[in-house]
Design a protein around this motif. Structure first.
Motif, mmCIF file in Angstrom:
data_model
loop_
_atom_site.group_PDB
_atom_site.id
_atom_site.type_symbol
_atom_site.label_atom_id
_atom_site.label_comp_id
_atom_site.label_asym_id
_atom_site.label_seq_id
_atom_site.Cartn_x
_atom_site.Cartn_y
_atom_site.Cartn_z
ATOM 1 N N ARG A 467 0.803 -1.223 0.000
ATOM 2 C CA ARG A 467 0.000 0.000 0.000
ATOM 3 C C ARG A 467 0.839 1.279 0.000
ATOM 4 N N LEU A 468 2.143 1.157 0.084
ATOM 5 C CA LEU A 468 3.001 2.338 0.185
ATOM 6 C C LEU A 468 4.029 2.325 -0.935
ATOM 7 N N ASP A 469 4.042 3.413 -1.718
ATOM 8 C CA ASP A 469 4.984 3.552 -2.833
ATOM 9 C C ASP A 469 5.836 4.799 -2.643
ATOM 10 N N LEU A 470 7.096 4.693 -3.046
ATOM 11 C CA LEU A 470 7.991 5.844 -3.104
ATOM 12 C C LEU A 470 8.445 6.016 -4.543
ATOM 13 N N THR A 471 8.072 7.140 -5.130
ATOM 14 C CA THR A 471 8.447 7.442 -6.508
ATOM 15 C C THR A 471 9.532 8.509 -6.503
ATOM 16 N N THR A 472 10.635 8.225 -7.173
ATOM 17 C CA THR A 472 11.721 9.200 -7.282
ATOM 18 C C THR A 472 12.137 9.320 -8.737
ATOM 19 N N GLY A 473 12.571 10.504 -9.109
ATOM 20 C CA GLY A 473 12.986 10.710 -10.490
ATOM 21 C C GLY A 473 14.037 11.790 -10.592
ATOM 22 N N LEU A 474 14.909 11.662 -11.577
ATOM 23 C CA LEU A 474 15.930 12.664 -11.861
ATOM 24 C C LEU A 474 15.995 12.917 -13.360
ATOM 25 N N THR A 532 7.864 11.424 -4.614
ATOM 26 C CA THR A 532 6.447 11.302 -4.254
ATOM 27 C C THR A 532 6.265 10.103 -3.337
ATOM 28 N N LEU A 533 5.627 10.327 -2.211
ATOM 29 C CA LEU A 533 5.249 9.245 -1.311
ATOM 30 C C LEU A 533 3.738 9.082 -1.408
#
Length: 799
Positions: A467-474, A532-533
């Motif tokens: 149920r928990l996502d961490l989205t990161t981007g560069l 984004t969390l």
């Protein structure tokens, strides 16, 4: 949609040369995020106004819009057709956070949450902060997006920086347009419309297989003609007419279930007798009570001219010069998709060209004073994007890619004065001096900015728990711009004047331009990113928090500025840096019958690009970086259905957008006695503090009608915007009052989509509202009016 299965690296190597051999010969320019390759089946008329759970590819994978932790508004092609949203400038009536201001196609401003293009300043040497993408291809100039939009699969409006997924950096948001792709089920159809103001419109498509299960094709054409809304009392002509033609051909090649190649070629042309600005009034006094010197009426009397006396609501103008434009564009793209065991590789190659040829009567009267004033553009662009995206179920999803964009614009600006120029522009100067100096005086400039942009980007989604996502981007972007500006003037021989008269004549001419030439270049590299969390609070409730940083790259001020000597100004414009913070909640209730989304945002934009008055350079005004602007607020979106007979929607935005620091701004016309004005704390132009839209559709079965099971339907759409300014210095004469518009439609349609007969009306209340409004330097307050009430009959069929 074709399903990709796993296959070997050998198969990939066998297919890539074919894709590249087709893609590489396509000339030069930009690609961007391919919106969504969702099903290409034709829309079912019965669902035209429904609120389906639209599948989007905002994150380069097919997902329900409600599962994506991004502030996004998505509209199916059927919804857009039902509401007659066939042009980008109509999209804000459905999307309150989106503002599209079209004074003419070149001078189109697209803003999301108050940021994007400066609503009152246009510059060929700068890129927009809101990207528009069609079928994965970035449209580098806003004018490329002001053609009719039809035969669409869907449109997505993404709010906030999107650069870690999209080919071209988009620091304020993106409008993603996806057309319907070819499919292997034969189909054809279209629609025909007749309406008031001589509206004639036709859309038609033909789709089907050329080789069973291997090669499919789709052809689409559209033609729209509409007479004008304004009357020119000088010659009886009508302005603000509209003539648009588009054609698009596509091929879809699927030799197996692992490889897909989509080829698109299109052509469009458009022309219009643009509406000269209607006269609203004149400036009588400055805000300090001082009388305005030589009011518009006084100037007209001295020149022997009688201005239009009719109310501006009568849409009457009086001009003797050309007031029109011609525009055309063409392009092509090749998108190749190949599936690995647990990923897919995509290549997007595209070339586009856009040509813009306008003419304007600069004085807005029937005097031969400003005979012609315009800036033509011939633009070419090429892009190549290559990316890889994970597929299947995994703990860490990813997208990574590289991108290249080339753009060249050849521009010509012309300002040609006529025989009445002396009497109009210098009525208190000696007639001999004024006429000799200005009659036939010509200022012609040419410029050419060239852009090369290179980028590498990546984004990951770590599924920390179910149920928990961490989205990161560069994203790292390196961009270089080079260009030149050259201006040449010509006019009558002044040798017959005395030395004193010649000096006065040269001073007059300098107001319009002098010989000038310079070259400039700039380059910069910038790192941007986001985090984004997101948390699935429940199966149908998603909460998320996002921080993102984007950059609107700098550019060149290729205009008539002084670049040498005591008052030299730097033609280089530095990048903007955008820091965005957002909290959002997406929820679905009552077994999917209600979607309720809410988000709050706070965005700081440092190094904002706009005009400044430099008191150290002889009060020279030019385009550069000023201080900081901020936009903050909240958005709400509701979509629901009552049973299977009624669908409703409501969206609203509160946006507090203002200059945090802008000290050396050009003063508005109503301010006198000071060189600059401090705009810090003042509202940003083009932004309504409050905006909303609402509507819905009800339908009920009729039994058999015209040999088909049919239903009757009734739909309505309402939109509202509070007042806003349309000049960068918030002149009170540029203030547009708030207004509301209502559109209605009702009709009968077959449940299988075989036919749809619709009566419709837009701006039902015939509200008179402004698109632009300002006072010129001679005290005339003028504005461009929006469309009056229009209505018509549309017949649509699919078979």
């Amino acid at each position: 949609m074709t399903t990709f299965h796993s296959h070997s690296a050998r198969g990939l190597l066998a297919r890539l040369p074919l894709a590249l051999s087709i893609a590489l010969p396509v000339s030069a320019h930009a690609a961007e995020g391919d919106a969504a390759l969702v099903a290409a089946a034709e829309p079912d008329a019965a669902t035209a106004s429904a609120s389906p759970d639209i599948v989007v590819t905002a994150r380069r994978r097919e997902e329900r819009s409600q599962d994506v932790p991004i502030a996004i508004s998505a509209y199916s092609g059927a919804q857009l057709e039902a509401s007659r949203t066939y042009n980008l400038r109509d999209m804000p009536q459905l999307t309150p956070s989106l503002v599209v201001t079209v004074t003419n196609p070149r001078n189109t401003s697209i803003n999301i949450r108050g940021l994007g293009n400066n609503v009152s300043v246009y510059n060929d040497g700068l890129e927009p902060a809101v990207g528009v993408y069609q079928d994965g291809v970035y449209l580098a100039r806003p004018g490329q997006a002001v053609f009719d939009m039809a035969d669409l699969d869907h449109v997505e409006v993404l709010r906030g920086p999107q650069g870690t997924l999209f080919g071209k950096n988009t620091s304020a948001g993106a409008v993603v347009i996806q057309t319907r792709a070819p499919s292997f089920e034969a189909s054809a159809g279209g629609d025909a419309t007749l309406g008031n103001y001589g509206l004639r419109q036709v859309h038609a498509f033909l789709n089907g297989p050329l080789v069973a299960d291997t090669l499919a094709a789709r052809l689409f054409v559209s033609k729209t003609d509409r007479d004008g809304f304004t009357t020119n009392i000088h010659d009886g002509s009508h302005g603000q007419d509209y003539h648009d033609f588009n054609a698009r051909g596509q091929l879809l090649f699927t030799p197996d279930d692992r490889f897909k190649l989509r080829v698109i070629a299109d052509y469009g042309k458009q022309h219009s007798n643009t509406a000269a600005s209607v006269l609203v009034g004149q400036v009588e006094n400055y805000t300090n009570g001082t009388a305005f010197p030589l009011t518009f009426a006084q100037r007209a009397a001295l020149a022997g001219y009688t201005p239009v006396s009719a109310s501006w609501k009568d849409r009457v103008v009086d001009v003797d010069g050309r007031q029109n434009y011609r525009m055309n564009q063409h392009g092509g793209s090749i998108t190749a998709d190949y599936a690995l065991d647990e990923a897919a590789i995509t290549s997007v190659t595209a070339y586009r060209a856009w040509n813009w040829y306008p003419h304007n009567d600069a004085d807005n009267t029937s005097l031969d004073a400003g005979r012609d004033s315009h800036q033509s553009n011939r633009q070419k662009q090429f892009s190549q994007e290559l990316r890889i995206a994970s597929s299947g179920t995994r703990a860490l999803d990813y997208v990574a890619g590289v991108y290249y964009l080339y753009q060249k614009i050849d521009a010509e600006a012309v300002n040609l004065l006529g025989e009445d120029a002396g009497a109009w522009y210098a009525p208190t100067t000696s007639a001999l001096v004024a006429d000799t100096a200005l009659d036939g005086y010509s200022v012609v400039s040419h410029s050419q900015p060239i852009t090369n942009s290179y980028a590498a980007f990546a984004q990951t989604i770590w599924h920390v728990t179910p149920r928990l996502d961490l989205t990161t981007g560069l994203r790292y972007t390196y961009e270089s711009k080079s260009g030149w500006f050259e201006q040449v003037v010509s006019g009558n021989d002044l040798s017959g004047l005395t030395t004193e008269q010649q000096a006065a004549a040269q001073t007059l001419r300098a107001r319009f331009g002098t010989d000038n030439a310079y070259r400039a270049k700039t380059s910069a590299g910038r790192l941007s990113g986001q985090a984004t969390l997101s948390w699935k609070v429940a199966d149908d409730v998603l909460a998320y928090a996002t921080y993102s940083r984007g950059h609107k790259f700098g550019g060149l001020n290729l205009s008539n500025i002084v670049t040498t000597g005591t008052y030299a100004a730097d033609p280089v414009i530095r990048p903007e840096t955008i820091d965005s913070y957002e909290l959002g909640l997406k929820s679905t209730w009552f077994d999917g019958h209600l979607e309720a989304n809410l988000d709050a945002f706070w965005t700081d934009d440092s190094g904002y690009q706009t005009t400044v008055v430099d008191t150290s350079r002889n009060n020279q005004s030019y385009f550069t970086n000023v201080g900081k602007v901020r936009t903050r607020g909240f958005e709400a979106d509701l979509r629901g259905s009552l049973g299977d007979w009624l669908t409703l929607y409501a969206s609203g935005t509160y946006d507090d957008a203002y200059y945090v620091s802008y000290a050396n701004a050009p003063c508005p016309l109503e301010i006198t006695g000071q060189a600059t004005c401090d705009m810090s704390g003042r509202p940003l132009p083009g932004v309504s503090k409050w905006a909303a839209s609402a509507g819905g559709e009800a339908h009920a079965g009729l039994g058999q009608a015209f040999g088909q099971a049919a239903e009757a339907y009734f739909g309505a759409d309402y939109s509202y915007r509070s007042g806003f300014y349309t000049s960068a210095n918030d002149s009170l004469y540029s203030r547009i009052p708030g207004y509301a518009l209502v559109n209605l439609r009702f009709g009968v349609r077959a449940e299988n989509g075989r036919y749809d007969i619709q009566l419709w009306a837009r701006n039902l209340g015939d509200t008179t509202y402004f698109l632009t409004r300002s006072a010129d330097s001679y005290g005339a307050i003028r504005g461009t009016l929006g469309d009056p009430r229009t209505y018509g009959l549309t017949v649509r069929t699919t078979f």
